[in-house]
Design a protein around this motif. Structure first.
Motif, mmCIF file in Angstrom:
data_model
loop_
_atom_site.group_PDB
_atom_site.id
_atom_site.type_symbol
_atom_site.label_atom_id
_atom_site.label_comp_id
_atom_site.label_asym_id
_atom_site.label_seq_id
_atom_site.Cartn_x
_atom_site.Cartn_y
_atom_site.Cartn_z
ATOM 1 N N PHE A 190 2.785 -11.123 -1.494
ATOM 2 C CA PHE A 190 3.559 -11.180 -2.730
ATOM 3 C C PHE A 190 4.341 -9.893 -2.942
ATOM 4 N N SER A 191 5.556 -10.059 -3.498
ATOM 5 C CA SER A 191 6.365 -8.911 -3.867
ATOM 6 C C SER A 191 7.275 -9.299 -5.021
ATOM 7 N N THR A 192 7.636 -8.316 -5.813
ATOM 8 C CA THR A 192 8.629 -8.534 -6.860
ATOM 9 C C THR A 192 9.723 -7.487 -6.750
ATOM 10 N N LEU A 193 10.915 -7.894 -7.139
ATOM 11 C CA LEU A 193 12.070 -7.006 -7.264
ATOM 12 C C LEU A 193 12.570 -7.133 -8.689
ATOM 13 N N THR A 194 12.735 -6.026 -9.358
ATOM 14 C CA THR A 194 13.305 -6.021 -10.698
ATOM 15 C C THR A 194 14.709 -5.449 -10.639
ATOM 16 N N VAL A 195 15.633 -6.129 -11.262
ATOM 17 C CA VAL A 195 16.987 -5.616 -11.409
ATOM 18 C C VAL A 195 17.067 -5.103 -12.846
ATOM 19 N N SER A 196 17.197 -3.801 -12.998
ATOM 20 C CA SER A 196 17.065 -3.166 -14.301
ATOM 21 C C SER A 196 18.414 -2.857 -14.921
ATOM 22 N N ASN A 197 18.426 -2.859 -16.267
ATOM 23 C CA ASN A 197 19.625 -2.461 -16.998
ATOM 24 C C ASN A 197 20.867 -3.091 -16.374
ATOM 25 N N MET A 198 20.883 -4.390 -16.354
ATOM 26 C CA MET A 198 21.887 -5.116 -15.583
ATOM 27 C C MET A 198 23.297 -5.001 -16.155
ATOM 28 N N SER A 199 24.241 -5.023 -15.257
ATOM 29 C CA SER A 199 25.663 -5.079 -15.601
ATOM 30 C C SER A 199 26.280 -6.225 -14.809
ATOM 31 N N PRO A 200 27.482 -6.655 -15.172
ATOM 32 C CA PRO A 200 28.111 -7.757 -14.430
ATOM 33 C C PRO A 200 28.208 -7.499 -12.920
ATOM 34 N N GLU A 201 28.269 -6.230 -12.533
ATOM 35 C CA GLU A 201 28.358 -5.898 -11.105
ATOM 36 C C GLU A 201 27.084 -6.270 -10.341
ATOM 37 N N GLY A 261 0.781 -1.227 0.000
ATOM 38 C CA GLY A 261 0.000 0.000 0.000
ATOM 39 C C GLY A 261 0.811 1.274 0.000
ATOM 40 N N SER A 262 2.117 1.149 -0.017
ATOM 41 C CA SER A 262 2.953 2.346 -0.077
ATOM 42 C C SER A 262 4.209 2.037 -0.884
ATOM 43 N N GLU A 263 4.924 3.078 -1.230
ATOM 44 C CA GLU A 263 6.145 2.871 -2.000
ATOM 45 C C GLU A 263 7.217 2.209 -1.132
ATOM 46 N N ALA A 264 8.087 1.490 -1.796
ATOM 47 C CA ALA A 264 9.178 0.840 -1.075
ATOM 48 C C ALA A 264 10.133 1.881 -0.517
ATOM 49 N N THR A 265 10.774 1.527 0.576
ATOM 50 C CA THR A 265 11.778 2.385 1.196
ATOM 51 C C THR A 265 13.149 1.814 0.902
ATOM 52 N N TYR A 266 13.970 2.605 0.214
ATOM 53 C CA TYR A 266 15.273 2.124 -0.242
ATOM 54 C C TYR A 266 16.385 2.546 0.706
ATOM 55 N N GLU A 267 17.357 1.658 0.842
ATOM 56 C CA GLU A 267 18.543 1.969 1.647
ATOM 57 C C GLU A 267 19.520 2.804 0.824
ATOM 58 N N SER A 268 20.431 3.399 1.539
ATOM 59 C CA SER A 268 21.442 4.214 0.892
ATOM 60 C C SER A 268 22.198 3.399 -0.146
ATOM 61 N N GLY A 269 22.332 3.949 -1.321
ATOM 62 C CA GLY A 269 23.050 3.276 -2.395
ATOM 63 C C GLY A 269 22.162 2.512 -3.348
ATOM 64 N N PHE A 270 20.881 2.434 -3.058
ATOM 65 C CA PHE A 270 19.929 1.728 -3.912
ATOM 66 C C PHE A 270 18.817 2.699 -4.309
ATOM 67 N N VAL A 271 18.434 2.661 -5.584
ATOM 68 C CA VAL A 271 17.431 3.585 -6.085
ATOM 69 C C VAL A 271 16.339 2.837 -6.824
ATOM 70 N N ILE A 272 15.183 3.472 -6.858
ATOM 71 C CA ILE A 272 14.003 2.835 -7.430
ATOM 72 C C ILE A 272 14.163 2.569 -8.906
ATOM 73 N N ASP A 273 14.859 3.436 -9.630
ATOM 74 C CA ASP A 273 15.012 3.236 -11.067
ATOM 75 C C ASP A 273 15.790 1.963 -11.370
ATOM 76 N N LYS A 274 16.713 1.609 -10.514
ATOM 77 C CA LYS A 274 17.536 0.429 -10.718
ATOM 78 C C LYS A 274 16.873 -0.828 -10.154
#
Lengths: 113, 112
Positions: A75-86, A52-65
């Motif tokens: 239920f929840s999903t996490l998307t890892v976007s525009n992935m790089s080897p890191e 019912g609310s937006e996720a709260t991100y820790e320092s170093g992590f952003v919603i776009d990524k």
């Protein structure tokens, strides 16, 4: 206690693509958490997913990524976007209650090539 | 960000010896948990100690908590080769929202 089903269990992805990880809990929970465990490292909290609310991100992590959805209490999903080897890591979802142990999904082992 | 700092980072002992791992943290906590992780495997929950508790035992494990010093210790007595694993402390707090933060971990190697 809680039983958490997480999928996929592993995937190999091309850089620049996105992967969505799903986490299903066998009971209704208020808060769900997403962690990352890089090779040889400890768990790092990415974000807290509240229904019912937006996720709260820790320092170093952003919603776009790491966009997160929490459509209901199981239920929840996490998307890892525009992935790089890191981004190659194990990603885990967890649930926990007040003064109870944290319960974890089996983890998603992601390799980005 | 990691709240818990653990020492030592690595520990190598002989079977039968005791192993002590320490964890320090920064903010007030609701509870502190210890987990074990064997190489390439999932986390196994060992013990949870609440902020109003000072000591807990479980089999060969003994956990202490000193909230005035913001520190905890995990003692494994009479260690076995099967205890070889990484051990993590994790602090649950309501500071800035309820969450559990893991320490960097101690790698324990028990030689047979």
């Amino acid at each position: 206690s809680a039983v958490i089903s997480q999928k996929p269990s592993r995937d190999i992805c091309q850089r620049g693509t996105s992967l969505t990880i799903q986490c299903q809990v066998d009971s209704q929970v208020t808060m769900m958490f997403w962690y990352r465990q890089q090779p040889g490292q400890s768990l790092t909290l990415i974000a807290t997913a509240n229904q019912g609310s937006e996720a709260t991100y820790e320092s170093g992590f952003v919603i776009d990524k790491f966009p997160i959805s929490r459509p209901n209490l199981t239920f929840s999903t996490l998307t890892v976007s525009n992935m790089s080897p890191e981004d190659s890591s194990i990603y885990l979802c967890s649930v926990e209650g007040w003064n109870t142990e944290a319960f974890f999904g089996q983890g998603t082992r992601l390799t980005v090539v | 960000s990691q709240q818990g700092e653990e020492d030592p980072q690595a520990l190598s002992i002989q079977e039968g010896e005791n192993a002590t791992m320490n964890c320090s943290y920064k903010t007030s906590i609701n509870n502190l948990q210890w987990y074990r992780q064997n190489s390439g495997r999932g986390l196994v929950h060992l013990i949870l100690i609440r902020s109003n508790e000072r000591e807990k035992h479980s089999g060969r494990l003994r956990v202490t908590l000193d909230t005035s010093k913001k520190s905890s210790s995990l003692l494994i007595t009479a260690s076995r080769a099967a205890d070889t694993a990484s051990y993590f402390c994790a602090t649950a707090s309501n500071t800035g929202g309820f969450k559990t933060i893991f320490g960097a971990g101690t790698r324990l190697f028990v030689k047979a």
